[in-house]
Scaffold this motif. Structure first.
Motif, PDB file in Angstrom:
ATOM      1  N   UNK A 135      28.617 -76.471 -50.857  1.00  0.00           N
ATOM      2  CA  UNK A 135      29.941 -76.964 -51.248  1.00  0.00           C
ATOM      3  C   UNK A 135      30.825 -75.853 -51.811  1.00  0.00           C
ATOM      4  N   UNK A 136      30.168 -74.843 -52.403  1.00  0.00           N
ATOM      5  CA  UNK A 136      30.952 -73.694 -52.869  1.00  0.00           C
ATOM      6  C   UNK A 136      31.542 -72.953 -51.685  1.00  0.00           C
ATOM      7  N   UNK A 184      23.722 -84.914 -48.961  1.00  0.00           N
ATOM      8  CA  UNK A 184      22.634 -84.449 -49.849  1.00  0.00           C
ATOM      9  C   UNK A 184      22.382 -82.943 -49.798  1.00  0.00           C
ATOM     10  N   UNK A 185      22.992 -82.258 -48.841  1.00  0.00           N
ATOM     11  CA  UNK A 185      22.728 -80.824 -48.726  1.00  0.00           C
ATOM     12  C   UNK A 185      23.735 -79.983 -49.492  1.00  0.00           C
ATOM     13  N   UNK A 228      20.599 -70.460 -47.815  1.00  0.00           N
ATOM     14  CA  UNK A 228      19.335 -69.870 -47.387  1.00  0.00           C
ATOM     15  C   UNK A 228      18.154 -70.814 -47.549  1.00  0.00           C
ATOM     16  N   UNK A 229      18.356 -71.902 -48.292  1.00  0.00           N
ATOM     17  CA  UNK A 229      17.251 -72.840 -48.464  1.00  0.00           C
ATOM     18  C   UNK A 229      17.313 -74.011 -47.483  1.00  0.00           C
ATOM     19  N   UNK A 230      18.274 -73.984 -46.562  1.00  0.00           N
ATOM     20  CA  UNK A 230      18.383 -75.093 -45.619  1.00  0.00           C
ATOM     21  C   UNK A 230      17.536 -74.842 -44.384  1.00  0.00           C
ATOM     22  N   UNK A 231      17.098 -75.923 -43.754  1.00  0.00           N
ATOM     23  CA  UNK A 231      16.416 -75.772 -42.473  1.00  0.00           C
ATOM     24  C   UNK A 231      17.474 -75.505 -41.406  1.00  0.00           C
ATOM     25  N   UNK A 246      25.926 -78.079 -41.379  1.00  0.00           N
ATOM     26  CA  UNK A 246      26.874 -77.534 -42.365  1.00  0.00           C
ATOM     27  C   UNK A 246      27.824 -76.533 -41.725  1.00  0.00           C
ATOM     28  N   UNK A 247      27.277 -75.735 -40.820  1.00  0.00           N
ATOM     29  CA  UNK A 247      28.118 -74.753 -40.135  1.00  0.00           C
ATOM     30  C   UNK A 247      29.242 -75.467 -39.389  1.00  0.00           C
ATOM     31  N   UNK A 248      28.862 -76.531 -38.729  1.00  0.00           N
ATOM     32  CA  UNK A 248      29.846 -77.271 -37.953  1.00  0.00           C
ATOM     33  C   UNK A 248      30.928 -77.821 -38.880  1.00  0.00           C
ATOM     34  N   UNK A 249      30.488 -78.388 -39.979  1.00  0.00           N
ATOM     35  CA  UNK A 249      31.458 -78.916 -40.945  1.00  0.00           C
ATOM     36  C   UNK A 249      32.366 -77.796 -41.445  1.00  0.00           C
TER      37      UNK A 249
END
Ligand SMILES: Nc1ncnc2c1ncn2[C@@H]1O[C@H](COP(=O)(O)OP(=O)(O)OP(=O)(O)O)[C@@H](O)[C@H]1O
Ligand SMILES: [Mg+2]
Lengths: 261, 335, 263
Positions: free
Chosen positions: B117-118, B149-150, B156-159, B166-169
């Motif tokens: 979110x940052x 929830x992510x 770096x802690x995401x699968x 998230x990239x898409x968002x």
């Protein structure tokens, strides 16, 4: 305006991440202090064996060193580009930078800043005050303004040189490690240039003008009138070198080859 | 309707240095180096209309990513003309990139150390998105992609799949009219893939967003794109509807038979001797496959003949899959 | 043993890929040495000798110290830190070789390369520009050769130690930088140890750093007598042996930690 707002956004972000790893922060500041101490020790040891260095006293040399630390601290806070080639070219991170609507160099400055290096400026000013006291230097109301001007000029000189070196990666295919070696050369601007022979003096004044980060501007505050002309050239040289580096950067980005996948 | 992308005679050449082998070769490289000029993208021209979803496909090394990098202003073309959203990507780069969104499946666009979110907040400022715009648009994006929830985890802690969403968002924060996706579904599980596809369809519907997508997963293309552009060794070898690609190169139909009695290939060949059919037998499962031209009449005649003579347990008519068509084209070229 | 030699060869090849370095590197080292030469000339001023060293010996000292640095210097601590952080070390550990040994060999490959393609030509060029003094006595050269090999090992061992600390600290870039600064000063690269105040010399005697730069440079400039040289080399050897202990201990602890945390 937009760039200033963005700058503070990044600073806020930076603070947040840094505060998570406070122990690292202390180690880093400590290693900076150590680095500054080592250079001071060098000067002190040298003056254990001589009273004058090319006509300059110990306290004058220490004062120059103190001055040098201030633009250098600004430089190392914002121009952390010594591994630009590996990080942005070889790994292709520049791809990401180039898809964002901010000038690419500015983005890299923002991403890579290390604000803790600013503590070096504090050390520098303390060293200057100590040496200035020993020398009994006077103080006039114009000094802070000129100090500010010279510091910014010095930072731009340093920044310009290192941006130019980073730009080599856009043209040369092979990797280089000139960058770390250049840090050494930067140190020679801290000593009175009149001790060097004319070639090195020329290089330090006009080619890699590191003398404008140390001895030239500091001479003004030391009242060395024979160098005043150079002192006042500091901001000019800074702006010129930095502008050249920006122009080079912009045309370098056009040649960026990407990194495959 | 204006064109979102216009490309004319676009070309990109790379200098490829080759190293000589061994220690001795390496020393000779020290003095002079061999290189040859490789055209990664070779004189291509195409146009994409606003609101189209185009699949950009081709073998590994065909030049897809290179094209996308030129279209997004990352690389400067060797020659040719590119106009995207009415601008030259390399000229007003900073202004231009505000009008596009980019996702590289193989490389993260987000900041590695900070929470998602940052990253979003920072990007919001970078793209000068107002709070209202952000709230109305992104809350929807976040919900559809299911990344709520992510948001407070560092990237770096995401699968991989989590990161990809998230990239898409992140690429959509400024709601760009044009979206470039380079292998967005690489390494993702079926559910995430479906989610992403659905989402892309939705924003295409809602905002008339143009999408140019490269992928090696043809089901992505089938699900999303009416049009495909196929690239081979830097040249466009097909540009048109996915359907007509199938019609043109779909190599007929396969009909699988299972029989209740013992049948040999000879029997079948005898029965269908008058039509042009090729039979094959899968020994293990006792399945017989007839390969015939894609012609409805011929096929119904063939089935009628077989059914008349033999007791049939099961019949299955199969179209050649897109996958197979593409494989054939990659294998043999298009001619 | 073959695999270690292969590693040296690979490093050699990798270094060759850094071509532009060697065109510019020699120039930059020459400027470096030049600047120090003038700095020292200014420090000497009218004096003939300081602490028993003449100005020519001093400039030879500076030149050889920098050129030797090209041989013993390496970044394996930074590389280890990067490998550990990216989780590559787990892969390295399942390979059939000793990770630390492999890193040492990589450093050696790099060092040998720089010695022949950087230090030696660089020294020749520098000796044309500045008045340097080369010893005519072959024992000096043998002592020097033994001494820089040992200084390579001491420096590399210290690098391995700082590299291993990555297992225990989240981020050790600060530590690595601090180490480099300390070594530059206390190894005698910047100033010969004999120039330090006596109390500092006493302290430094009990540290391994002077084995890195001071000893080989003093031998090269003939500032040590034969006896002193032999003693200094023996000290270097002892330090190489002593440093094995903390490395092995930390390495065993680190491996345990790696197994527990899964890299
Ligand atoms: N930076 C570069 N320098 C030199 N050659 C490059 C570079 N980037 C790409 N190439 C070459 O250009 C060609 C096209 O590469 P590109 O990455 O565009 O392929 P692609 O179609 O995206 O392949 P893939 O499906 O594997 O991603 C390849 O032959 C590649 O080797
Ligand atoms: Mg690609």
């Amino acid at each position: 305006m937009f760039y200033i707002a963005i700058f503070f956004q990044y600073v806020a972000q930076y603070m947040k991440t840094r505060m998570q790893y406070r122990a690292d922060l202390f180690v880093e500041i400590f290693s900076d202090l150590l680095f500054q101490a080592v250079n001071l020790i060098f000067i002190l040891v040298v003056f254990g064996h001589t009273n004058l260095l090319g006509g300059w006293t110990r306290d004058e040399i220490i004062f120059i060193y103190g001055f040098f630390l201030v633009p250098y601290a600004l430089f190392s806070s914002f121009f952390n580009i010594w591994n630009f080639n590996e990080r942005y070219i070889v790994k292709g991170e520049l791809d990401r930078i180039l898809t964002r609507p901010i000038h690419s160099l500015f983005q890299i400055v923002l991403e890579r800043m290390e604000l803790e290096s600013l503590f070096g400026a504090v050390t520098g000013i303390a060293v200057m005050i100590y040496a200035g006291n020993n020398l009994g230097l006077g103080f006039s109301w114009t000094d802070p303004f000129l100090f500010f001007l010279f510091v910014i000029g010095g930072m731009l000189v340093y920044g310009g040189i290192f941006v130019l070196i980073a730009c080599i990666s856009f043209w040369a295919d092979a990797r280089t490690s000139i960058m770390p070696m250049m840090y050494n050369i930067g140190n020679y601007g801290r000593y009175p240039v009149d001790i060097y022979n004319s070639v090195i003096r020329f290089v330090l004044t006009w080619v890699l003008p590191f003398a404008f980060v140390g001895v030239y501007p500091a001479s003004y505050f030391l009242g060395k009138e024979e160098w005043f002309l150079y002192s006042f050239l500091t901001p000019v040289i800074g702006i010129v070198f930095f502008s050249i580096s920006i122009v080079t950067w912009n045309s370098g980005v056009k040649r960026y080859r990407g990194a495959g996948n | 309707m204006t064109d979102a992308i216009t490309v004319r005679n676009l070309k990109k050449e790379f200098k490829a240095y080759s190293s000589r082998s061994g220690l001795k070769g390496a020393f000779r490289d020290l003095l002079t180096r061999n290189y040859k000029i490789v055209p990664a993208v070779n004189n291509i021209s195409f146009q994409v209309k606003q609101g189209e979803m185009v699949g950009y496909i081709g073998e590994n090394g065909a030049g897809k990513s290179t094209t996308i990098k030129m279209l997004t202003g990352i690389l400067t073309p060797t020659s040719g003309e590119v106009i995207v959203n009415g601008m030259n990507p390399h000229k007003d780069r900073e202004k231009f990139v505000r009008t596009i969104g980019v996702v590289f499946g193989q490389r993260s666009q987000l900041w590695w150390d900070i929470a998602v979110q940052e990253s979003f907040r920072l990007l919001k400022k970078v793209y000068k998105v107002t709070d209202e715009q952000y709230d109305s648009h992104m809350s929807h994006v976040i919900k559809t992609l299911d990344i709520e929830p992510l948001l407070d985890k560092p990237v770096r802690k995401l699968s991989l799949g989590q990161r990809m969403r998230c990239e898409l968002a992140a690429a959509l924060i400024h709601n760009p009219p044009l979206l470039f996706l380079d292998e967005p579904t690489i390494g993702l599980d079926v559910l995430v893939k479906l989610k992403i596809r659905e989402f892309l369809k939705e924003i295409n519907d809602k905002y008339n967003t143009t999408i140019l997508l490269t992928t090696h997963d043809l089901s992505d293309i089938e699900a999303l794109c009416e049009r495909v552009v196929m690239l081979d060794e830097g040249k466009i070898i097909y540009d048109g509807a996915l359907k007509s690609l199938k019609e043109k190169w779909g190599e007929g139909k396969e009909i699988e038979f299972q029989f209740l009695e013992d049948v040999t290939l000879n029997d079948l060949n005898r029965i269908t001797a008058s039509s042009e059919v090729k039979w094959e037998k899968d020994e293990k499962k006792a399945i017989f496959t007839a390969f015939a031209e894609d012609n409805d009449e011929l096929i119904s005649l063939l089935i009628a003949k077989v059914v008349a003579d033999l007791k049939v347990k099961d019949i299955d008519i199969k179209e050649t899959s897109t996958e197979e068509i593409i494989r054939n084209i990659y294998d043999r070229g298009i001619s | 043993m073959d695999k270690y030699i292969e590693m040296i060869r690979i490093r050699f090849l990798m270094m060759l890929a850094y071509r532009t370095n060697y065109y510019t590197g020699i120039l930059i080292y020459s400027i470096n040495i030049g600047a120090y030469y003038f700095l020292w000339s200014a420090i000497y001023g009218e004096k003939d000798a300081i602490e028993g060293m003449s100005v020519i010996q001093m400039s030879t000292y500076v030149a050889v110290a920098w050129m030797a640095r090209a041989f013993y210097f390496n970044n394996i601590d930074r590389e280890m830190a990067a490998e550990i952080k990216e989780g590559k070390v787990a892969v390295e550990l399942i390979r059939p070789y000793n990770y630390l040994g492999m890193k040492t060999m990589q450093g050696l490959g790099e060092g040998i390369f720089r010695l022949f393609f950087f230090s030696v030509p660089g020294m020749v060029i520098v000796s044309f520009i500045f008045p340097l003094q080369f010893s005519a006595d072959w024992t000096t050269w043998i002592f020097f050769a033994v001494s820089i090999v040992l200084s390579f090992f001491i420096n590399t061992q210290i690098n391995l130690l700082t590299g291993i600390t990555t297992f225990f600290l989240f981020n050790n870039t600060g530590l690595i930088r601090a180490k480099r600064v300390v070594i530059d000063l206390f190894s005698g690269l910047l100033i010969p140890i004999s120039f330090f105040p006596l109390w500092a010399q006493d302290v430094l005697k009990y540290l391994p750093f002077q084995g890195i730069s001071y000893v080989p440079s003093m031998i090269f400039t003939n500032s040590f007598s034969n006896n002193e040289a032999i003693q200094a080399i023996i000290m270097q050897g002892i330090w190489v042996l002593i440093l094995i202990i903390p490395i092995q201990v930390l390495w065993i602890i680190a491996k345990k930690q790696l197994i527990i945390q899964g890299g």
